[in-house]
Write a protein that holds these residues in place. Structure first.
Motif, short mmCIF file in Angstrom:
data_model
loop_
_atom_site.label_atom_id
_atom_site.label_comp_id
_atom_site.label_asym_id
_atom_site.label_seq_id
_atom_site.Cartn_x
_atom_site.Cartn_y
_atom_site.Cartn_z
N GLN A 88 0.83 -1.21 0.00
CA GLN A 88 0.00 0.00 0.00
C GLN A 88 0.87 1.26 0.00
OE1 GLN A 88 -2.86 0.25 3.19
NE2 GLN A 88 -3.78 2.09 2.35
N LYS A 89 1.96 1.18 0.76
CA LYS A 89 2.89 2.33 0.81
C LYS A 89 3.47 2.60 -0.58
CE LYS A 89 4.59 2.69 5.51
NZ LYS A 89 5.43 1.99 6.43
N LEU A 90 3.80 1.49 -1.25
CA LEU A 90 4.39 1.61 -2.60
C LEU A 90 3.37 2.24 -3.55
CD1 LEU A 90 7.12 0.74 -3.81
CD2 LEU A 90 5.97 -1.30 -4.70
N ASN A 91 2.13 1.78 -3.43
CA ASN A 91 1.05 2.32 -4.26
C ASN A 91 0.91 3.83 -4.01
OD1 ASN A 91 -2.16 2.93 -4.24
ND2 ASN A 91 -1.64 1.49 -5.85
N ARG A 92 0.93 4.22 -2.75
CA ARG A 92 0.81 5.64 -2.38
C ARG A 92 1.99 6.43 -2.97
NH1 ARG A 92 -1.61 8.60 2.21
NH2 ARG A 92 -0.28 10.31 2.81
N ALA A 93 3.19 5.85 -2.85
CA ALA A 93 4.37 6.54 -3.36
C ALA A 93 4.27 6.73 -4.87
CB ALA A 93 5.63 5.76 -3.00
N GLY A 94 3.71 5.72 -5.55
CA GLY A 94 3.56 5.82 -7.01
C GLY A 94 2.60 6.95 -7.38
N ILE A 95 1.47 7.02 -6.69
CA ILE A 95 0.49 8.08 -6.97
C ILE A 95 1.14 9.44 -6.71
CG2 ILE A 95 -1.75 9.09 -6.34
CD1 ILE A 95 -2.54 6.25 -5.30
N TYR A 96 1.85 9.51 -5.59
CA TYR A 96 2.49 10.78 -5.21
C TYR A 96 3.46 11.23 -6.31
CZ TYR A 96 5.34 14.16 -2.69
OH TYR A 96 6.01 15.31 -2.34
N ALA A 97 4.29 10.29 -6.77
CA ALA A 97 5.30 10.64 -7.76
C ALA A 97 4.66 11.12 -9.06
CB ALA A 97 6.22 9.45 -8.02
N VAL A 98 3.63 10.41 -9.51
CA VAL A 98 2.98 10.80 -10.77
C VAL A 98 2.36 12.18 -10.62
CG1 VAL A 98 1.04 10.27 -12.30
CG2 VAL A 98 2.55 8.44 -11.54
N ARG A 99 1.64 12.40 -9.51
CA ARG A 99 1.00 13.69 -9.29
C ARG A 99 2.02 14.83 -9.19
NH1 ARG A 99 -4.67 14.86 -8.88
NH2 ARG A 99 -5.62 12.90 -9.39
N GLU A 100 3.14 14.55 -8.51
CA GLU A 100 4.16 15.60 -8.38
C GLU A 100 4.73 16.01 -9.74
OE1 GLU A 100 5.61 17.43 -5.35
OE2 GLU A 100 3.49 16.96 -5.36
N SER A 101 4.80 15.02 -10.64
CA SER A 101 5.38 15.33 -11.96
C SER A 101 4.52 16.36 -12.70
CB SER A 101 5.56 14.05 -12.78
OG SER A 101 4.28 13.56 -13.16
N TRP A 102 3.23 16.43 -12.35
CA TRP A 102 2.35 17.38 -13.03
C TRP A 102 2.76 18.83 -12.79
CZ3 TRP A 102 -3.40 15.55 -12.02
CH2 TRP A 102 -3.56 14.26 -12.53
N ILE A 103 3.48 19.06 -11.69
CA ILE A 103 3.81 20.44 -11.33
C ILE A 103 4.64 21.11 -12.43
CG2 ILE A 103 6.00 20.13 -10.06
CD1 ILE A 103 3.08 22.24 -8.84
N VAL A 104 5.35 20.29 -13.19
CA VAL A 104 6.16 20.83 -14.28
C VAL A 104 5.26 21.57 -15.27
CG1 VAL A 104 7.73 20.23 -16.18
CG2 VAL A 104 7.89 19.01 -13.99
N GLY A 105 4.12 20.96 -15.62
CA GLY A 105 3.19 21.60 -16.55
C GLY A 105 2.51 22.82 -15.96
N PHE A 106 2.24 22.77 -14.65
CA PHE A 106 1.55 23.89 -14.00
C PHE A 106 2.47 25.11 -13.85
CE2 PHE A 106 -1.36 20.56 -12.48
CZ PHE A 106 -2.57 21.20 -12.57
N THR A 107 3.76 24.84 -13.65
CA THR A 107 4.62 25.96 -13.24
C THR A 107 5.81 26.24 -14.14
OG1 THR A 107 5.96 24.52 -11.85
CG2 THR A 107 4.06 25.56 -10.81
#
Ligand code: FAD
Length: 513
Positions: free
Chosen positions: A241-260
């Motif tokens: 579950q921790k790994l799953n959470r880390a994966g979601i976190y990483a993907v979502r964080e990558s979006w910041i490149v497009g936002f900023t």
């Protein structure tokens, strides 16, 4: 017995003095008290104006309400839930999770429901907060506001609204006793809540008139049931579950490149959104109304598989003219050329969002000079140090305060970062025998100058839209401008150099850290 049965109710007397007073029982309040207790701090009171814990997830019970950050990320790291049933869990499940977490971490023992903070005044001579509540007064050394950025509904003050003879309600106070079946329903607003409840309203109502000021960008929602096998795995192997959470976190964080950083990459997501719109809305006139004219991300990006489809059904009208008046049985809109149209309706549902840039609690909290937080912010702009501490307001921590909102990831991550910071500040007070800490004005100012510079060029500031991210002066006072791990790193420790402190022995004199 339900958790609510076990919660202390309004009949329990308030203590006269506490070490820490926390206001609110959403993710922020619950996380703060759970972590305080884990550190052995239990001289804590929690003031909650509602009649249950849960904050956002208690109040927003409208049909279709769910989170839009995947549940395995949109939850507290210290309270993992292997049993989420969907990738984007519905409101009842999130509310049940918060109630359960409050119980299992002992938070409910400190909670006083139906107890609204109506005033808070810093007593500089005694170095203590005087709190007024709807159920009596108390003193607190430290005040933590977990009052939420989206907890006070905003309803436009439309001329004639009081004269309306039908029902009206806001999405955050859904009237479940009111049956919309066969009615002519007006929905005002097309934000994150509206796109979730509009398909449900459309299915029940005879007609739906949707008043849209600005078309939102809508992407497909990748929602699915989490299988029993997955849930069993998460239960038996917490690391999975921790790994799953880390994966979601990483993907979502990558979006910041497009936002900023590289806002032009948003064109790719815009292409997906246009394809989604074309697939679900065959009528070119309606499609044109629903096509946004600004860069994706400038306003909150919305996720839905059934919103566009609902708007393509018979009996639905999308009105892009401004709402200018309400009559006893109708809503009046006005086109840019002055033409007025009367839309007869039985019920008006407001999906018009929240008081984000003018939180009501700021009007009742008074700092060292006796002025309210709202007064300070009216003069200097809504600003804080690390989104939590405010010059002139000793021993105050405002969770999810200015510039801590996110457009790309879970706000709960920010909340947990800030709770860690509050704990570090408390530990500093205790170990040094201090009476109070208060941010230095120069440090706070420099922090905010940098923050505003970092926001320049981001899609939120320069994406060509007006949104609730910006205040009345067009200044972005709501969003954190970059990766959330940089925020966490910034608040990992309490830096006394950034603060003015007072010792318990020298309460009347400010001393350097
Ligand atoms: C419909 C909806 C969906 C959302 N979905 C997401 C999502 O998917 N992902 C995401 O990251 N964020 C989402 N958010 C944002 C959400 O608000 C935050 O994620 C988070 O729930 C905020 O928690 P909080 O504890 O700071 O505030 P809240 O949950 O708003 O809790 C504040 C509490 O303070 C209490 N309170 C306020 N004033 C007083 C007072 N004067 N006295 C006593 N009590 C008071 C309120 O009653 C409330 O219980 C969503 C918001 C909404 C409205």
């Amino acid at each position: 017995m339900t958790v609510l049965d076990q919660l202390p109710v309004a009949t329990r007397p308030l203590p006269s003095r506490v070490r820490v007073a926390v206001v609110g029982t959403g993710f922020a309040g619950i996380a703060t008290v759970a972590r305080l207790r884990a550190q052995g701090v239990d001289d804590v009171v929690v003031l909650e104006r509602g009649d249950d814990v849960g904050g956002t997830w208690r109040d927003n019970s409208y049909p279709g309400c769910a989170c839009d950050v995947p549940s395995h990320m949109y939850s507290l790291s210290f309270a993992p839930n292997p049993d989420w049933t969907r990738t984007f869990s519905p409101q009842p499940e999130i509310h049940a999770y918060l109630r359960r977490t409050a119980r299992t971490h002992g938070v409910h023992e400190h909670v006083h429901l139906r107890t609204e903070l109506t005033g808070a005044r810093w007593d500089d001579a005694r170095q203590v907060w005087h709190l007024q509540t709807s159920r009596g007064d108390l003193l607190a050394d430290v005040l933590v506001l977990g009052t939420g950025g989206l907890s006070d509904p905003s309803v436009p003050s439309l001329p004639g609204l009081d004269s309306f003879r039908g029902a009206t309600f806001h999405s955050a106070a859904w009237d479940h006793g009111h049956d919309l079946t066969g009615e002519r329903v007006a929905v005002v607003g097309t934000g994150a809540s509206a796109i979730q409840f509009v398909p449900h309203v459309q299915r029940a109502a005879a007609t739906l008139t949707l008043f849209q000021r600005t078309a939102p960008w809508v992407l497909p929602r990748r929602d699915r049931a989490i299988t029993r096998a997955e849930r069993a795995l998460f239960r038996r192997v917490p690391a999975a579950q921790k790994l799953n959470r880390a994966g979601i976190y990483a993907v979502r964080e990558s979006w910041i490149v497009g936002f900023t950083k590289q806002t032009s990459v948003m064109a790719v997501a815009e292409a997906v959104a246009r394809w989604h719109l074309r697939r679900q809305v065959p009528d070119p006139v309606l499609r044109d109304k629903l096509t946004p004219r600004y860069r994706l991300g400038c306003k909150r990006v919305l996720l839905s598989n059934d919103y566009y489809r609902a708007l393509s059904q018979p009996g639905v009208e999308v009105v892009t003219d401004a709402v200018v008046e309400v009559l006893p049985r109708a809503v009046v809109s006005q086109a840019s050329d002055g033409t007025r149209t009367t839309h007869e309706v039985d019920t008006i549902v407001f999906g018009t969002g929240f008081r984000v840039t003018d939180p009501p609690v700021a009007h009742v909290v008074r700092g060292r000079d006796g002025r309210t937080l709202a007064g300070h912010w009216a003069e200097h702009g809504m600003a804080a140090l690390h989104g939590a501490a405010i010059a002139g307001f000793p021993n105050l921590f405002f969770l999810v305060g200015p510039n801590t909102g996110l457009g790309h990831n879970s706000v709960v991550h920010v909340i947990e970062s800030q709770v860690g910071y509050v704990l570090a500040a408390l530990a500093h007070l205790d170990t040094r025998g201090l009476a109070s800490v208060e941010p230095r004005q120069d440090v706070q100012d420099a922090y905010n100058v940098q923050l505003q510079q970092d926001l320049q060029g981001t899609v939120w500031n320069a994406g060509g839209c007006s949104s609730w991210y910006l205040d009345a002066h067009g200044r972005n006072t709501t969003l954190w401008p970059t990766f959330t791990w940089t925020f966490r790193r910034q608040v990992r420790r309490f830096d006394p150099e950034e603060y003015l402190v007072r010792t318990r022995d020298e309460q009347s004199e400010q001393v350097p850290a």
